[in-house]
Design an enzyme around this catalytic site. Structure first.
Site, short mmCIF file in Angstrom:
data_model
loop_
_atom_site.label_atom_id
_atom_site.label_comp_id
_atom_site.label_asym_id
_atom_site.label_seq_id
_atom_site.Cartn_x
_atom_site.Cartn_y
_atom_site.Cartn_z
N CYS A 122 16.16 69.92 -3.59
CA CYS A 122 17.52 70.12 -4.11
C CYS A 122 18.55 70.35 -2.99
CB CYS A 122 17.56 71.24 -5.13
SG CYS A 122 16.96 72.82 -4.54
N LYS A 195 7.98 79.04 -12.51
CA LYS A 195 9.38 79.12 -12.14
C LYS A 195 10.22 78.71 -13.34
CE LYS A 195 12.79 77.21 -8.98
NZ LYS A 195 13.00 76.45 -7.74
N ARG A 205 22.50 78.93 -5.19
CA ARG A 205 22.99 77.55 -5.09
C ARG A 205 24.24 77.48 -4.21
NH1 ARG A 205 21.07 75.76 -11.15
NH2 ARG A 205 18.87 76.13 -10.68
N ARG A 217 18.35 71.95 -14.54
CA ARG A 217 16.96 71.75 -14.14
C ARG A 217 15.95 72.01 -15.29
NH1 ARG A 217 18.53 71.21 -9.09
NH2 ARG A 217 19.18 72.93 -7.72
N GLU A 233 0.64 76.76 -16.67
CA GLU A 233 1.17 76.33 -15.36
C GLU A 233 0.32 76.93 -14.24
OE1 GLU A 233 3.20 74.39 -14.01
OE2 GLU A 233 4.75 73.83 -15.43
N LYS A 248 8.90 83.65 -10.86
CA LYS A 248 10.29 83.64 -10.43
C LYS A 248 11.19 83.31 -11.61
CE LYS A 248 13.23 80.90 -7.52
NZ LYS A 248 13.37 79.71 -6.76
N SER A 274 18.26 85.56 -6.12
CA SER A 274 19.65 85.79 -5.70
C SER A 274 20.49 86.54 -6.74
CB SER A 274 20.29 84.45 -5.36
OG SER A 274 20.25 83.56 -6.46
C1 PBG Z 1 14.68 75.40 -5.20
C2 PBG Z 1 14.80 76.86 -5.15
C3 PBG Z 1 15.73 77.64 -5.85
C4 PBG Z 1 15.48 78.96 -5.51
C5 PBG Z 1 14.42 78.95 -4.61
N1 PBG Z 1 14.01 77.64 -4.43
C6 PBG Z 1 16.87 77.27 -6.71
C7 PBG Z 1 16.72 76.44 -7.89
O1 PBG Z 1 15.64 76.20 -8.41
O2 PBG Z 1 17.78 75.98 -8.33
C8 PBG Z 1 16.24 80.15 -6.03
C9 PBG Z 1 16.09 81.39 -5.25
C10 PBG Z 1 17.11 82.43 -5.57
O3 PBG Z 1 17.87 82.34 -6.56
O4 PBG Z 1 17.17 83.40 -4.82
N2 PBG Z 1 14.52 74.86 -3.91
#
Ligand code: PBG
Length: 328
Positions: A122, A195, A205, A217, A233, A248, A274
């Site tokens: 991404c 996830k 993002r 997504r 999964e 996550k 985040s």
């Molecule tokens: C995708 C990825 C994401 C995060 C880690 N790896 C974002 C997504 O799936 O859109 C999110 C991590 C976070 O929010 O701290 N490469």
């Protein structure tokens, strides 16, 4: 025996009594700090929605990792902001890619640091989705070959752990096969097995410049409503050769974490993402919560639910508090 013979307050009376019977502890050994590597030199771009988090150029990443390591956080998770984006995300497997350069610099400058790399597209695709598009959908099987290329390229550059976060079906097996064929049989895979398609990734993002240009997504990340599917999964990833599993986000999914802990003996990781970090910072900025206390309580809860390790933007803050004798 019940009250009054039994009084659970007896062991709560003093800090030392509480310490004696504490069931869960935090240690910097279990913390992983996520970092964002960007092009340039001397760059430290603050992320507005994540106070204390930056996009760092390779030289500044090295400096940050040196400090982080000295503070006791000995593992980092690297995300890359590439020089160019294209439809496939080919900068992700360039031998001279941004994360590859950071890995080589870190191997030379911060020996001992455990370098985990996020494997996904991404941040590298011009459309912001996590793989190759076929029309408006991400083509699962076409993406697998690219994930394998990215993983091998990162292993060649010195990655210690490969962490795929793309949520394509079959990616752990494809990556394992490619790593083994390229001579990296000893490199473990930390699978973002469970996830969810989560609004808690919003601030990331901005940090990773990885928002999808259209849609979302939900066609590849999991539905937040599904707990039994999370078990499937995880089971599939174990079968394909995952060495460690991740859940996550963390706090909103502690039930999933606890269920995985019951069912699997692999090491378990949880990503305190985040949005979780941003909420703590925002409330603390308004003076509505005690940041240190609520942050440490959050990490403790994630450990109590069953996580061996926690990926968190608060890793250094937590390590500093622990070094200063923090007791919950
Ligand atoms: C995708 C990825 C994401 C995060 C880690 N790896 C974002 C997504 O799936 O859109 C999110 C991590 C976070 O929010 O701290 N490469």
């Amino acid at each position: 025996m019940a009250f009054p013979e039994t009084r659970l307050r007896r062991f709560r009376r003093t800090p030392d009594l509480r310490r004696l019977v504490r069931e869960t502890r935090l240690s910097p050994d279990n913390l992983v700090l996520p970092l964002f590597v960007c092009p340039g030199e001397g760059v430290a771009n603050p992320i507005s929605s994540m106070p204390g988090v930056f996009q760092h150029s390779v030289d500044r990443i090295v400096e940050t990792c040196r400090e982080t390591f000295a503070e006791g956080v000995r593992a980092v998770l690297l995300f890359g902001l590439p020089e160019y984006k294209d439809a496939e995300g080919s900068a992700a497997w360039s031998p001279d890619g941004i994360v590859q350069r950071a890995l080589r610099a870190l191997a030379a400058e911060v020996p001992g640091l455990v370098k985990i790399v996020d494997v996904c597209f991404c941040e590298y695709t011009d459309h912001g989705h996590c793989g190759v598009l076929h029309g408006h959908e991400v083509d699962n099987d076409a993406t697998l070959a690219n994930l394998a290329r990215q993983s091998v390229s990162l292993a060649e550059a010195g990655a210690d752990v490969i962490a795929p976060s793309d949520m394509m079906d079959g990616r752990v097996g494809a990556i394992r096969q490619a790593l083994d064929a390229a001579g990296f049989a000893a490199t473990p895979i930390l699978s973002y097995a469970v996830k969810f398609a989560s609004g808690f990734y919003g601030p990331f993002r901005e940090a990773a410049e990885s928002a999808p240009k259209f849609g979302d997504r939900r066609a590849y990340q999991m539905d937040p409503a599904n707990g039994r599917e999370a078990m499937r999964e995880a089971a599939l990833d174990v079968e394909e050769g995952a060495d460690m599993l991740m859940v996550k986000p963390a706090l909103a999914y502690l039930d999933i974490l606890a269920a995985l802990r019951q069912r699997f003996d692999l090491p378990l990781a949880a990503y305190h993402v985040s949005g979780e970090y941003a909420m703590l910072k925002a409330a603390a900025e308004r003076g509505w919560i005690d940041y240190d206390r609520v942050m440490m309580e959050s990490l403790l809860a994630i450990r109590r639910a069953g996580a061996d390790l926690i990926l968190t933007y608060a890793a250094r803050e937590a390590a500093r508090l622990l070094a200063a004798g923090w007791v919950e």
